[in-house]
Design a protein around this motif. Structure first.
Motif, PDB file in Angstrom:
ATOM      1  N   GLN A 246      46.233  43.506  25.246  1.00 18.65           N
ATOM      2  CA  GLN A 246      46.630  44.913  25.241  1.00 18.65           C
ATOM      3  C   GLN A 246      47.566  45.285  24.106  1.00 18.65           C
ATOM      4  O   GLN A 246      48.323  44.455  23.599  1.00 18.65           O
ATOM      5  CB  GLN A 246      47.321  45.226  26.573  1.00 18.65           C
TER       6      GLN A 246
ATOM      7  N   LYS B 201      41.392  61.527  34.560  1.00 18.14           N
ATOM      8  CA  LYS B 201      40.662  60.620  33.679  1.00 18.14           C
ATOM      9  C   LYS B 201      40.136  61.370  32.448  1.00 18.14           C
ATOM     10  O   LYS B 201      40.080  62.611  32.441  1.00 18.14           O
ATOM     11  CB  LYS B 201      39.540  59.922  34.457  1.00 18.14           C
TER      12      LYS B 201
ATOM     13  N   SER C 216      46.071  51.170  37.389  1.00 13.91           N
ATOM     14  CA  SER C 216      44.715  51.738  37.372  1.00 13.91           C
ATOM     15  C   SER C 216      43.765  50.858  36.568  1.00 13.91           C
ATOM     16  O   SER C 216      42.632  50.603  36.978  1.00 13.91           O
ATOM     17  CB  SER C 216      44.722  53.140  36.759  1.00 13.91           C
ATOM     18  N   TYR C 217      44.232  50.407  35.416  1.00 12.91           N
ATOM     19  CA  TYR C 217      43.368  49.570  34.566  1.00 12.91           C
ATOM     20  C   TYR C 217      42.844  48.356  35.346  1.00 12.91           C
ATOM     21  O   TYR C 217      41.703  47.947  35.178  1.00 12.91           O
ATOM     22  CB  TYR C 217      44.137  49.078  33.333  1.00 12.91           C
ATOM     23  N   SER C 218      43.707  47.787  36.172  1.00 11.63           N
ATOM     24  CA  SER C 218      43.285  46.576  36.896  1.00 11.63           C
ATOM     25  C   SER C 218      42.143  46.909  37.863  1.00 11.63           C
ATOM     26  O   SER C 218      41.340  46.040  38.202  1.00 11.63           O
ATOM     27  CB  SER C 218      44.462  45.938  37.625  1.00 11.63           C
TER      28      SER C 218
ATOM     29  N   LEU D 190      38.939  49.541  26.271  1.00 12.66           N
ATOM     30  CA  LEU D 190      39.361  50.765  26.950  1.00 12.66           C
ATOM     31  C   LEU D 190      40.538  51.304  26.145  1.00 12.66           C
ATOM     32  O   LEU D 190      41.560  50.629  26.004  1.00 12.66           O
ATOM     33  CB  LEU D 190      39.793  50.442  28.389  1.00 12.66           C
TER      34      LEU D 190
ATOM     35  N   TYR E 279      48.585  50.497  34.078  1.00  9.39           N
ATOM     36  CA  TYR E 279      47.935  49.191  34.190  1.00  9.39           C
ATOM     37  C   TYR E 279      47.519  48.897  35.620  1.00  9.39           C
ATOM     38  O   TYR E 279      46.585  48.127  35.864  1.00  9.39           O
ATOM     39  CB  TYR E 279      48.831  48.097  33.607  1.00  9.39           C
TER      40      TYR E 279
ATOM     41  N   THR F 222      45.841  50.493  24.992  1.00 10.61           N
ATOM     42  CA  THR F 222      44.471  50.044  24.784  1.00 10.61           C
ATOM     43  C   THR F 222      44.273  48.606  25.274  1.00 10.61           C
ATOM     44  O   THR F 222      45.214  47.824  25.318  1.00 10.61           O
ATOM     45  CB  THR F 222      44.110  50.125  23.291  1.00 10.61           C
ATOM     46  N   VAL F 223      43.040  48.320  25.639  1.00 10.02           N
ATOM     47  CA  VAL F 223      42.708  47.014  26.223  1.00 10.02           C
ATOM     48  C   VAL F 223      41.483  46.452  25.520  1.00 10.02           C
ATOM     49  O   VAL F 223      40.479  47.166  25.347  1.00 10.02           O
ATOM     50  CB  VAL F 223      42.401  47.138  27.725  1.00 10.02           C
TER      51      VAL F 223
ATOM     52  N   TRP G 184      39.913  49.456  37.172  1.00  9.06           N
ATOM     53  CA  TRP G 184      38.788  49.978  36.377  1.00  9.06           C
ATOM     54  C   TRP G 184      38.052  48.901  35.575  1.00  9.06           C
ATOM     55  O   TRP G 184      36.877  49.062  35.249  1.00  9.06           O
ATOM     56  CB  TRP G 184      39.273  51.047  35.388  1.00  9.06           C
ATOM     57  N   ILE G 185      38.781  47.876  35.189  1.00  6.56           N
ATOM     58  CA  ILE G 185      38.189  46.891  34.280  1.00  6.56           C
ATOM     59  C   ILE G 185      37.636  45.711  35.067  1.00  6.56           C
ATOM     60  O   ILE G 185      38.381  45.045  35.801  1.00  6.56           O
ATOM     61  CB  ILE G 185      39.234  46.424  33.235  1.00  6.56           C
TER      62      ILE G 185
ATOM     63  N   ILE H 265      44.978  42.405  35.084  1.00  9.48           N
ATOM     64  CA  ILE H 265      43.869  43.041  34.368  1.00  9.48           C
ATOM     65  C   ILE H 265      42.949  41.942  33.837  1.00  9.48           C
ATOM     66  O   ILE H 265      43.151  41.392  32.765  1.00  9.48           O
ATOM     67  CB  ILE H 265      44.387  43.937  33.228  1.00  9.48           C
TER      68      ILE H 265
END
Lengths: 478, 478
Positions: free
Chosen positions: A260, B43, A122-124, A135, A120, A167-168, A126-127, A246
């Motif tokens: 999520q 990734k 990374s997710y923060s 995602l 998460y 998943t997001v 990327w999104i 995120i």
């Protein structure tokens, strides 16, 4: 520790469950203890089954649009601590890396007990907008949870293998809707390949995943009456999104936290598979998951050796990939029968000189021991039919096992007795952690398994005597 | 750190290798930095390629009779220390687990840098007689080597993924013979799927694997002239068998130590793949390994939108699984062209209203930018042909890159200049660690890469002036 090619068979009865289970693990060559306390070796016979489960699940995930990735196994302590409920759930079990070579690290690193924290983070990054959603990323990896309870091969080991889907979504509705798809996939593979009957149900607030809004799992019953959780789906709402920041711009240009889910199937399912189907002769495997489906054992005598081997080889060719010929000279047929029964090969085909003359074989089913004579000309067709029968009958047997453990009551005295008898019991309960604590104490360790429904029909809570909120399955569990 | 959907392209030239490479990793969505120093996120676009490499290698291993298993990731310190040369090779890089939850462990546990120690402890229990051999087990897993050098995505990361094969044989001859089969498998996949030209060669005594009798690897050359090792095979003789007590009764009833091999391909090969083929527009992928082979970009105008989309969809259907249609409304065609060039999709098909009228498309090759008009009726056939051409031409290009870096000399002054120019140089050398140390110092860091042959034709060692023992390739390397 391992007794290789042991033909003494299982010396414990199935009702001495724990000893019986351990013997099967070792003697059927599925697992071995290792030099690290609480960790096992997944031997090739067991690992091949895990590979197949993973491949079937993975194929279905990909069709759904879920992609695989790989995130670092080590998680800086400060990251792990971002979600408070989550870290409290896991920190007693975290294995900590403190040194590299001769140097002390400036910050301790956790070996992932699960990967929310590192993913998460990374997710923060990327999104950013609704365009980046959904995602849907999954990992197949190893995790470590340093439990201090007694380890049981596959069922409770400090390191295990699993998938972890993370998943997001832009909306709660989409996120929650994913739950059915995911549990359908797990159920499909577990029912149709592993022949395991399980029941889906939502955990209570007390028993849900640390950090989740709700947890839904597939529940199985072991031969000893203990309940055990298989694959799981957790809806986390915006809990982790808030902790790990995120956020995304929605279509209206507003900033919002994302919704999520996480979901997993682990190598624990192997333990359930092995425990539910097997018997006192050893492992029983459903044909669709068995690495080897048919063993051909030739009965060899000096004067007819060549003729019998030739016929055996022809049958092997007819039967294709799932069949193998055990033509080892150094072991007698009886030894081979026992060995392949122990290792759970679904069908044994015996062929001796008289069978060759009569153009027939003896076909023996591993699951129920039934023997029949089959004409060689019909062997392929018959084997296919019998494999299908074994597959579907094992599922029916597994369902019967599950249902044989079910009881219901609204009376505490009855409940105590039922729990003692290894039953899983439907009771009316108040939704309260306190009530669950008392329930556990009064029943000598039974826990709420999952919620069955909210139509309590006016019943009172079996613990508090107050109005019940729901009907809940209660039992001892792994 | 990640710049998503960046269409600015690569802002570094390929000859500023390191910056260029890092930009491709990030902009083509292959990797991202993580919160753990030295570890990256693999990734989905990169991981999908690793999955395919692993599947191809694994399929071939299984045909050879190698089985997969899974051993614990944590290795007790006392086990790791059993083979002295081995532990000295790895201990500076070991990540140590010292605590679980709040408790200090009684013995430190190493996260596997490689699994000899934990696997061979099991092997010593499992192997009793020649009947148990050969034992050929492989794992696909993650390992941690806490290097203190600067991390480079895929090429040097503290955690990476690999296979580690660990096989045991009753004789040296059988063990050594396995080497060719294994390296053939790796070469097959790397040449035919990844289009990478590499050269097999044995490492010198100084550079071989810690604990091995000899190490043979496939060597590649990066665009900057640095050599890099790909897949490896190590023959360990009886070294580990003695240290870990792997003995067996041979057919004559004598006790003997077993002969062992180990072999591996790691996610480093992804770095080589990405570096060798790519260019200043981004990633270039050989079609056989590309997750998506063809992107169809429709040129949409208000009045012809429907007609063009319909034609694009029909082409997609014709082309099957490898093709996808980028019909996103929120991006212009030019943006899409750049994005898919950056991400390395081998073929782009453009179709606009005029093309629909003329029953044609524009086909653009990613690797060389060549454009051609293709009739829709012939598009499937033409695409298949072009994909084959790209695949084989990339291999030829990779071979040319490798060969363009080669030089030979017997003169130290020339060698120094060649090394400075980024060449890989064949030199006569004496087999001596001392000589290799001096070589490294004099050339500013070049190492022996692998032995080319023993026919030195009377030449003297380029370092010591004494009689040379062999011809060795020398160069800078990762």
């Amino acid at each position: 520790m391992t007794e290789k090619k042991n033909i003494k068979g299982i010396t414990a009865e199935k009702d001495e469950f724990s000893e019986w289970f351990t013997q099967i693990m070792l003697k059927a060559d599925l697992a071995d203890y290792s030099a690290v306390s609480g960790c096992i070796v997944f031997k090739p016979r067991a690992y091949a089954i895990w590979e197949k489960i993973a491949a079937e699940v993975d194929k279905r995930f990909k069709k759904l649009g879920i992609q695989n990735a790989y995130f670092p196994m080590l998680i800086p302590e400060r990251l792990l601590k971002k979600e408070q409920v989550h870290v409290e759930g896991f920190s007693p079990e975290v294995a900590w890396v403190t040194h590299a070579g001769d140097s002390e690290l400036s910050e301790r690193l956790a070996i992932r007990p699960t990967s929310e924290a590192i993913m998460y983070d990374s997710y923060s990054k990327w999104i950013r907008s609704w365009r980046d959603l959904p995602l849907r990323i999954n990992q197949w990896n190893n995790v470590v949870r340093w439990e201090f309870k007694h380890a049981v091969p596959f069922l409770r080991t400090r390191e295990f293998l699993w998938n972890e889907g993370h998943t997001v979504f832009a909306s709660e509705k989409e996120a929650v809707a994913e739950g059915k798809d995911i549990l359908d996939i797990y159920a499909d593979v577990c029912e149709n390949f592993l022949a395991l009957y399980g029941v889906r149900g939502r955990k209570t607030e007390k028993e849900k995943f640390a950090g989740a809004v709700f947890s839904e799992k597939i529940h199985y019953v072991m031969p000893n009456g203990k309940s055990i959780e298989g694959p799981a789906f957790h809806h986390d709402g915006q809990n982790f999104a808030r902790a790990y920041d995120i956020k995304f711009l929605n279509k209206d240009g507003q900033e919002d936290y994302a919704y999520q889910n996480t979901f997993a199937i682990s190598t624990r399912i192997l333990g359930i598979l092995f425990a539910v189907h097997s018997d006192n002769k050893g492992l029983v495997l459903p044909p669709l998951i068995a690495p080897e489906k048919i063993v051909i054992v030739p009965i060899l005598f000096e004067d007819s050796r060549e003729k019998v081997l030739k016929a055996a080889n022809e049958i092997k060719k007819k039967l294709g990939d799932g069949a193998f010929l055990d033509s080892r000279e150094e072991y007698k047929p009886g030894f081979k029968f026992n060995e392949w029964e122990m290792k759970g090969v679904p069908i044994r085909i015996e062929i001796g000189p008289k069978d060759v003359e009569k153009k027939q074989v003896i076909l023996v089913r591993r699951d129920n021991g039934a023997k029949e004579v089959v004409k060689i000309a019909e062997v392929k067709k018959r084997v296919e039919k019998v494999l299908e029968e074994i597959q579907s009958e094992l599922f029916v047997k597994s369902r019967r096992l599950y249902e044989s453990k079910l009881e219901k009551t609204a009376n505490m005295k009855d409940l105590k007795k039922m729990i003692k008898d290894g039953k899983i019991v439907l009771v009316p309960l108040k939704a309260s952690e306190k009530v669950e604590d008392i329930l556990k104490e009064e029943t000598g360790g039974a826990k709420t398994l999952f919620v069955s429904g909210f139509d309590v029909g006016g019943k009172k809570c079996i613990v508090s005597g107050e109005d019940a909120d729901y009907l809940v399955w209660v039992g001892k569990s792994y």
